[in-house]
Design an enzyme around this catalytic site. Structure first.
Site, PDB file in Angstrom:
ATOM      1  N   HIS A 110       0.839  -1.205   0.000  1.00 22.77           N
ATOM      2  CA  HIS A 110       0.000   0.000   0.000  1.00 22.77           C
ATOM      3  C   HIS A 110       0.876   1.258   0.000  1.00 22.77           C
ATOM      4  CE1 HIS A 110      -3.494   2.512   1.351  1.00 22.77           C
ATOM      5  NE2 HIS A 110      -2.524   3.194   1.926  1.00 22.77           N
ATOM      6  N   GLU A 111       1.881   1.277   0.855  1.00 20.37           N
ATOM      7  CA  GLU A 111       2.742   2.465   0.945  1.00 20.37           C
ATOM      8  C   GLU A 111       3.582   2.635  -0.320  1.00 20.37           C
ATOM      9  OE1 GLU A 111       2.257   4.693   3.195  1.00 20.37           O
ATOM     10  OE2 GLU A 111       0.798   3.398   4.156  1.00 20.37           O
ATOM     11  N   HIS A 158       1.584   4.313  -3.012  1.00 26.26           N
ATOM     12  CA  HIS A 158       1.546   5.786  -2.920  1.00 26.26           C
ATOM     13  C   HIS A 158       2.759   6.385  -3.642  1.00 26.26           C
ATOM     14  CE1 HIS A 158      -1.891   6.564  -0.375  1.00 26.26           C
ATOM     15  NE2 HIS A 158      -1.429   5.894   0.662  1.00 26.26           N
ATOM     16  N   GLU A 161      -6.153   6.921  -1.380  1.00 21.99           N
ATOM     17  CA  GLU A 161      -6.176   5.696  -0.571  1.00 21.99           C
ATOM     18  C   GLU A 161      -6.718   4.511  -1.373  1.00 21.99           C
ATOM     19  OE1 GLU A 161      -4.797   5.133   2.337  1.00 21.99           O
ATOM     20  OE2 GLU A 161      -4.051   7.155   2.068  1.00 21.99           O
TER      21      GLU A 161
END
Ligand SMILES: [Zn+2]
Length: 274
Positions: free
Chosen positions: A146-147, A150, A204
């Site tokens: 997830h990070e 980004h 997100e």
């Protein structure tokens, strides 16, 4: 200049006409199996944001080292770096340049439940996340995926561009009024937007969807993202982790993750067979 319709455009027009900035419409990533497609407007270049990110990351590591909190537990460091080593090659599905970034992966000893990836691939996982959530490798891959997502989508650059547009507009207003413009350095802005400020729901959602695909391609069960976010929500009882306040957790997040994890299951199964 090709801004199309975007809420920051009036500011950009003001900034550009003042000769202070230029705006670019970009596609940071391929859409992947999860189909993330959204045109992004950038005022800052990747090069300047990544340079600022490097400075901010260096500073964070130095501060952690001073507190003897940098990579204190060798087994945690080894574990997190081993997961990163599987996720990073999977980034090529979204952008060809990413596997060659100057990736760095470190563990910060802290009670805080937190993890982030600054622009250009500068990752930190906090020991609080590993210990308090008692994460499995699959869940750790979910949060790191997830990070990393980004960073692939350059959400930090996009957010910093929005901030720069606003502060440029404020600067222009202030200049017109004859007031000085304080202005934070870009490194501070990059650190703020990566570590301290909430991203939009849209950012997100993109990170969730790309994150499950990265995990699947790296051979980690993408469904672990669902239990990871459940654990995150349960951690701390009435005082949920700070991480959740910068990662808005809408009710439909679990549904979206379930849907997208199912879509990338064939990639996971293929990776397991290799
Ligand atoms: Zn996020």
């Amino acid at each position: 200049m090709n801004c199309k319709s975007n809420f920051i455009c009036p500011l950009l027009v003001a900034a550009v006409s003042a000769g202070l900035a230029s705006c670019q419409t970009v596609q940071t990533t391929q859409s992947g199996a999860v189909g993330v497609e959204r045109t992004q407007v950038m005022m800052l270049s990747s090069a300047e944001v990544n340079k600022a990110s490097q400075q901010a990351y260096r500073k964070t590591l130095q501060e952690a080292a001073k507190k003897k909190a940098l990579n204190r537990d060798a087994s945690q460091v080894q574990r997190v770096r081993a997961i990163a080593a599987r996720l990073i090659p999977a980034t090529s599905a979204f952008r060809a340049d990413a596997p060659r970034w100057q990736w760095e992966v470190n563990v910060i000893a802290s009670q805080e439940v937190n993890a982030w990836c600054m622009p250009g691939g500068k990752i930190a996982v906090y020991s609080g996340l590993i210990e308090k959530l008692n994460v499995t490798d699959e869940e750790l891959a979910a949060v790191m995926g997830h990070e990393i997502a980004h960073a692939l989508r350059e959400h930090g650059r996009e957010r910093a561009s929005q901030q720069a547009a606003q502060s440029t507009a404020i600067g222009i207003g202030a200049a017109l009024l004859g007031i000085g413009n304080a202005g934070a350095s870009l490194a501070n802005i990059v650190a703020d937007v990566t570590v301290g400020l909430p991203y939009s729901r849209e950012f997100e959602r993109e990170a969730d969807r790309i994150g499950v695909e990265l995990a699947a391609r790296a051979g980690y069960d993408p469904r672990a993202a669902i239990s990871l976010w459940q654990k995150m929500g349960q951690a701390g009882g009435s005082a949920p982790p700070q991480f959740l306040s910068t990662h808005p957790s809408p009710e439909n997040r679990a549904r979206d993750l379930t849907d997208y994890a199912a879509r990338v299951m064939p990639l996971y199964q293929a990776a397991r067979r290799r």
